[in-house]
Design an enzyme around this catalytic site. Structure first.
Site, PDB file in Angstrom:
ATOM      1  CB  THR A   1      -6.545  -7.475   8.284  1.00  0.00           C
ATOM      2  OG1 THR A   1      -6.995  -5.700   7.302  1.00  0.00           O
ATOM      3  CG2 THR A   1      -7.281  -7.830   9.539  1.00  0.00           C
TER       4      THR A   1
ATOM      5  N   GLY B   1     -10.353  -4.991   6.481  1.00  0.00           N
ATOM      6  CA  GLY B   1     -10.089  -5.307   7.744  1.00  0.00           C
ATOM      7  C   GLY B   1     -11.338  -6.413   8.271  1.00  0.00           C
TER       8      GLY B   1
ATOM      9  CG  HIS C   1      -9.306  -5.288  -3.035  1.00  0.00           C
ATOM     10  ND1 HIS C   1      -8.503  -4.325  -2.790  1.00  0.00           N
ATOM     11  CD2 HIS C   1      -9.462  -5.860  -4.819  1.00  0.00           C
ATOM     12  CE1 HIS C   1      -7.549  -4.279  -3.895  1.00  0.00           C
ATOM     13  NE2 HIS C   1      -8.139  -4.955  -4.973  1.00  0.00           N
TER      14      HIS C   1
ATOM     15  CG  ASP D   1      -9.258   2.298  -5.539  1.00  0.00           C
ATOM     16  OD1 ASP D   1     -10.345   2.880  -5.997  1.00  0.00           O
ATOM     17  OD2 ASP D   1      -8.852   2.117  -4.488  1.00  0.00           O
TER      18      ASP D   1
ATOM     19  N   GLY E   1      -9.743  -9.954   1.738  1.00  0.00           N
ATOM     20  CA  GLY E   1      -9.595 -10.908   1.983  1.00  0.00           C
ATOM     21  C   GLY E   1     -10.182 -11.932   3.182  1.00  0.00           C
TER      22      GLY E   1
ATOM     23  CG  ASP F   1      -3.321  -3.135  -1.907  1.00  0.00           C
ATOM     24  OD1 ASP F   1      -4.704  -3.490  -2.627  1.00  0.00           O
ATOM     25  OD2 ASP F   1      -4.029  -3.091  -0.263  1.00  0.00           O
ATOM     26  CG  HIS F   2      -6.752  -0.414  -2.852  1.00  0.00           C
ATOM     27  ND1 HIS F   2      -7.601   0.320  -3.032  1.00  0.00           N
ATOM     28  CD2 HIS F   2      -6.523  -1.604  -2.017  1.00  0.00           C
ATOM     29  CE1 HIS F   2      -8.376  -0.415  -2.579  1.00  0.00           C
ATOM     30  NE2 HIS F   2      -7.507  -1.635  -1.785  1.00  0.00           N
TER      31      HIS F   2
ATOM     32  CB  SER G   1      -0.937   0.475   0.913  1.00  0.00           C
ATOM     33  OG  SER G   1      -0.318   0.485   2.347  1.00  0.00           O
TER      34      SER G   1
END
Ligand code: 13P
Length: 287
Positions: free
Chosen positions: A232, A178, A207, A105, A209, A84-85, A49
């Site tokens: 998470t 989360g 996303h 994103d 997961g 990521d994002h 991220s």
């Protein structure tokens, strides 16, 4: 060598399994994920991220660490290093730093702007042989203590973005980042089926997961999901194992305070989580 995620995801979509994206935070995370993927002979995607990139001092450090590990640990399974994002600027920085895959994103922009920015990045990624993930329908999650509900993407908008030539597409189907709240309604398989219907061969990305029940994961894969993101859950298992070590007073025994000992149970816990996910997603022996 880092590879684009394109080939591994096209194979996964055709073979009806999914490749895991596991987010990394530091050396222990990266090593645990790479070693587990190698042991299971599975392709893998390392997710970074923008916040984690900053934490690790910048994208160049991340590229250096990951490439070094691929060589020193003799990793031969396909590995993609993926933003990521990403914001538009973050994507450009990762392209420059040597990532092999990026996610733009643009889900919070009006669809026209998401299309325009995604198109620009499609051009650059094609030139560089990199994979590009786009997103439609924002994926909720906890931010500053507020849990936002996951949106369901508009399948027509998904088609518009898929047709731009992205490599893989994240569509919101009620999933969130989360832990899932008690009253979560579950994934919207109707939305997923409609998106898959319109986007055909496009590998779809799930996303959030962490905490999705196994039967829902399997059903999502059967409906075209070929990449599943997990973050998470590794953090929770690392924290639980570290807590257990300290609560048992092991850091106070002998050289138990040595970070190589103190972080070992957490490292093993990440490995166990990644192992479990790779088995569930079906990517074992698909390298
Ligand atoms: P979780 O943290 O819920 O596993 O989500 C990970 C993710 O989707 C990263 O993009």
């Amino acid at each position: 060598m880092l590879v684009s995620a394109k080939e591994m995801l096209q194979k996964a979509k055709a073979g009806k399994y999914a490749v895991g994206q596991f987010n990394i935070n530091n050396l222990e995370w990266t090593k645990a994920i790479l070693l587990t993927a190698q042991e299971m002979n599975s392709p893998v995607i390392l997710g970074v991220s923008e916040g984690a990139g900053k934490y690790m001092t910048g994208y160049k450090t991340v590229v250096g660490m990951v490439k070094g590990m691929l060589e020193e640990l003799k990793i031969t399974v396909p590995v993609a290093l993926h933003l990521d994002h990403g914001s538009y600027e973050g994507c450009l920085k990762c392209i420059e730093a040597g990532f092999s895959s990026i996610m733009f994103d643009g889900s919070h922009y009006p669809i026209e702007e998401n299309v325009a920015k995604t198109s620009e990045l499609v051009k650059i990624c094609n030139e560089k042989g990199m994979s590009l993930e786009a997103e439609v329908g924002s994926i909720g999650g906890e931010e500053d203590g507020v849990v936002g509900a996951g949106e369901c993407a508009d399948p027509q908008e998904c088609k518009a973005i898929a047709d731009l030539g992205v490599t893989m597409l994240a569509a919101g189907i009620g999933n969130i980042h989360g832990k899932y709240p008690e009253n979560w309604k579950g994934l919207s398989f109707d939305t997923l089926a409609a998106v898959q219907e319109l986007t055909g061969e496009m590998p779809l990305v799930l996303h959030g997961g962490t905490g999705i029940p196994e039967d829902m994961i399997k059903k999502a894969i059967s409906l075209g999901v070929a990449k599943i993101n997990v973050n998470t859950e590794c953090q929770l298992s690392f924290a639980a194992a570290t807590r257990e070590y300290i609560e048992a007073g092991k850091d106070l025994q002998g050289k138990g305070f040595d970070p190589r000992k103190l972080l070992a149970p957490g490292f093993e816990a990440i490995k166990a989580t990644v192992r479990e996910k790779i088995a569930l997603f079906g990517s074992e022996n698909k390298a």
